[in-house]
Design a protein around this motif. Structure first.
Motif, PDB file in Angstrom:
ATOM      1  N   LEU A 108      34.853  -8.493  11.748  1.00 20.34           N
ATOM      2  CA  LEU A 108      33.443  -8.298  11.409  1.00 20.34           C
ATOM      3  C   LEU A 108      33.315  -8.605   9.934  1.00 20.34           C
ATOM      4  O   LEU A 108      33.789  -7.842   9.092  1.00 20.34           O
ATOM      5  CB  LEU A 108      32.976  -6.878  11.708  1.00 20.34           C
ATOM      6  N   LYS A 142      26.369  -7.177   6.704  1.00 24.01           N
ATOM      7  CA  LYS A 142      26.684  -5.783   6.393  1.00 24.01           C
ATOM      8  C   LYS A 142      26.097  -5.441   5.023  1.00 24.01           C
ATOM      9  O   LYS A 142      26.086  -6.304   4.146  1.00 24.01           O
ATOM     10  CB  LYS A 142      28.203  -5.582   6.354  1.00 24.01           C
ATOM     11  N   GLU A 145      22.307  -1.852   9.490  1.00 23.18           N
ATOM     12  CA  GLU A 145      22.647  -1.128  10.720  1.00 23.18           C
ATOM     13  C   GLU A 145      22.708  -2.056  11.926  1.00 23.18           C
ATOM     14  O   GLU A 145      23.541  -1.887  12.823  1.00 23.18           O
ATOM     15  CB  GLU A 145      21.608  -0.012  10.946  1.00 23.18           C
ATOM     16  N   TYR A 148      26.154  -3.676  13.103  1.00 28.34           N
ATOM     17  CA  TYR A 148      27.092  -2.796  13.807  1.00 28.34           C
ATOM     18  C   TYR A 148      26.635  -2.571  15.249  1.00 28.34           C
ATOM     19  O   TYR A 148      27.458  -2.541  16.172  1.00 28.34           O
ATOM     20  CB  TYR A 148      27.207  -1.462  13.056  1.00 28.34           C
ATOM     21  N   GLU A 152      28.589  -3.408  18.892  1.00 27.47           N
ATOM     22  CA  GLU A 152      28.723  -2.447  19.986  1.00 27.47           C
ATOM     23  C   GLU A 152      28.184  -3.030  21.293  1.00 27.47           C
ATOM     24  O   GLU A 152      28.818  -2.913  22.354  1.00 27.47           O
ATOM     25  CB  GLU A 152      27.965  -1.167  19.648  1.00 27.47           C
ATOM     26  N   PRO A 159      31.141   3.599  20.058  1.00 25.15           N
ATOM     27  CA  PRO A 159      31.385   3.589  18.615  1.00 25.15           C
ATOM     28  C   PRO A 159      32.620   4.373  18.190  1.00 25.15           C
ATOM     29  O   PRO A 159      33.387   3.922  17.315  1.00 25.15           O
ATOM     30  CB  PRO A 159      30.105   4.191  18.035  1.00 25.15           C
ATOM     31  N   PHE A 164      37.487   0.587  12.036  1.00 23.45           N
ATOM     32  CA  PHE A 164      37.009  -0.508  11.188  1.00 23.45           C
ATOM     33  C   PHE A 164      37.538  -0.360   9.768  1.00 23.45           C
ATOM     34  O   PHE A 164      37.384   0.696   9.146  1.00 23.45           O
ATOM     35  CB  PHE A 164      35.484  -0.479  11.174  1.00 23.45           C
ATOM     36  N   ASN A 171      29.661  -0.596   3.297  1.00 16.71           N
ATOM     37  CA  ASN A 171      29.886  -1.085   4.661  1.00 16.71           C
ATOM     38  C   ASN A 171      30.550  -0.018   5.530  1.00 16.71           C
ATOM     39  O   ASN A 171      30.222   0.124   6.719  1.00 16.71           O
ATOM     40  CB  ASN A 171      30.749  -2.342   4.638  1.00 16.71           C
ATOM     41  N   ALA A 175      28.986   1.940   8.912  1.00 18.08           N
ATOM     42  CA  ALA A 175      29.712   1.984  10.185  1.00 18.08           C
ATOM     43  C   ALA A 175      29.924   3.424  10.637  1.00 18.08           C
ATOM     44  O   ALA A 175      29.758   3.748  11.817  1.00 18.08           O
ATOM     45  CB  ALA A 175      31.051   1.266  10.043  1.00 18.08           C
ATOM     46  N   ARG A 178      27.111   5.001  12.405  1.00 15.49           N
ATOM     47  CA  ARG A 178      26.989   4.618  13.818  1.00 15.49           C
ATOM     48  C   ARG A 178      27.998   5.362  14.694  1.00 15.49           C
ATOM     49  O   ARG A 178      27.990   5.215  15.906  1.00 15.49           O
ATOM     50  CB  ARG A 178      27.237   3.115  13.970  1.00 15.49           C
ATOM     51  N   TRP A 180      31.439   5.031  14.155  1.00 18.42           N
ATOM     52  CA  TRP A 180      32.721   4.329  14.144  1.00 18.42           C
ATOM     53  C   TRP A 180      33.755   5.146  13.384  1.00 18.42           C
ATOM     54  O   TRP A 180      33.435   5.876  12.447  1.00 18.42           O
ATOM     55  CB  TRP A 180      32.585   2.968  13.481  1.00 18.42           C
ATOM     56  N   THR A 182      36.579   4.821  10.598  1.00 19.47           N
ATOM     57  CA  THR A 182      36.583   3.885   9.475  1.00 19.47           C
ATOM     58  C   THR A 182      37.787   4.101   8.560  1.00 19.47           C
ATOM     59  O   THR A 182      38.373   5.184   8.516  1.00 19.47           O
ATOM     60  CB  THR A 182      35.298   4.015   8.642  1.00 19.47           C
TER      61      THR A 182
END
Length: 215
Positions: A108, A142, A145, A148, A152, A159, A164, A171, A175, A178, A180, A182
């Motif tokens: 990404l 990025k 929103e 991301y 998905e 998520p 990530f 960034n 994420a 959402r 994720w 990270t």
């Protein structure tokens, strides 16, 4: 056992160093580089490319708008590979070991359409991802929103099952918002340690030996 279903790599400063200021310091000197960057928002120009605008047209148009910096701005295009170097070999090793383990690995990245095609011709490992999410093709960069959410929706994974790595806190923050998992990338060893801690790689697998990964 880890609940991670896919590992997602940023590219710039995670797999390939991206330090335009360093290139200009070397070619035109730090003082002149500082003057140029204060006069021209080159990172905003690059964001346009990363959003899907044409690589050559965007940079050359910017150069023509600043005749006093025309030659230097064109270097962003004409010497682009010298801005996007060197490869962070340990990170490439981790990408390959994850895939050898059967862990899906995605990219990404904020990257232009033409510039990514150019980079792919020089860095073959950019073709090794299971899925590639390139901002230029997606029309959004990025840390918006939307980018991301698009990932998905495309991969179909929850998520919380995505891990990530990115070098930019904004960034990472987006994420995480959402849901994720990270990792703020500050060097490949820290990333290797995180992958080991998640149970995605063994310590031996995460250890980089240059001779083994030569290709």
């Amino acid at each position: 056992m880890s609940n991670i279903k896919a590992v997602i790599f940023d590219i710039g400063n995670v797999l390939i160093e991206w330090q335009p200021e360093r290139f200009y310091d070397r070619t035109i000197g730090e003082a002149r580089r500082r003057e140029m960057f204060a006069s021209v928002d080159l990172h905003a120009m690059n964001d346009k490319v990363d959003s899907g605008q044409h690589f050559t047209d965007t940079i050359y148009a910017t150069a023509d708008s600043y005749p006093e910096w025309r030659d230097e701005i064109r270097m962003w295009h004409d010497n682009w590979l010298e801005l996007a170097t060197p490869v962070i070999e340990h990170s490439v090793h981790l990408l390959r070991r994850l895939r050898a383990r059967g862990v899906p690995v995605f990219a990404l990245t904020n990257f232009g359409i033409e510039s990514f095609d150019f980079a792919s011709g020089h860095y073959p490992f950019l073709a090794e991802f299971d899925r590639r999410y390139i901002s230029g093709h997606m029309g959004v960069i990025k840390p918006a929103e939307k980018i991301y959410r698009m990932v998905e929706e495309d991969c179909g994974l929850a998520p919380a099952t995505l891990l990530f790595a990115d070098d930019r806190p904004d960034n990472i923050t987006a994420a995480a918002a959402r849901g994720w998992q990270t990792h703020l990338f500050q060097g490949p060893q820290g990333w290797a340690d995180r992958l080991v801690a998640e149970g995605l790689l063994s310590r031996d697998e995460a250890t980089f030996a240059a001779a083994e990964d030569a290709s």
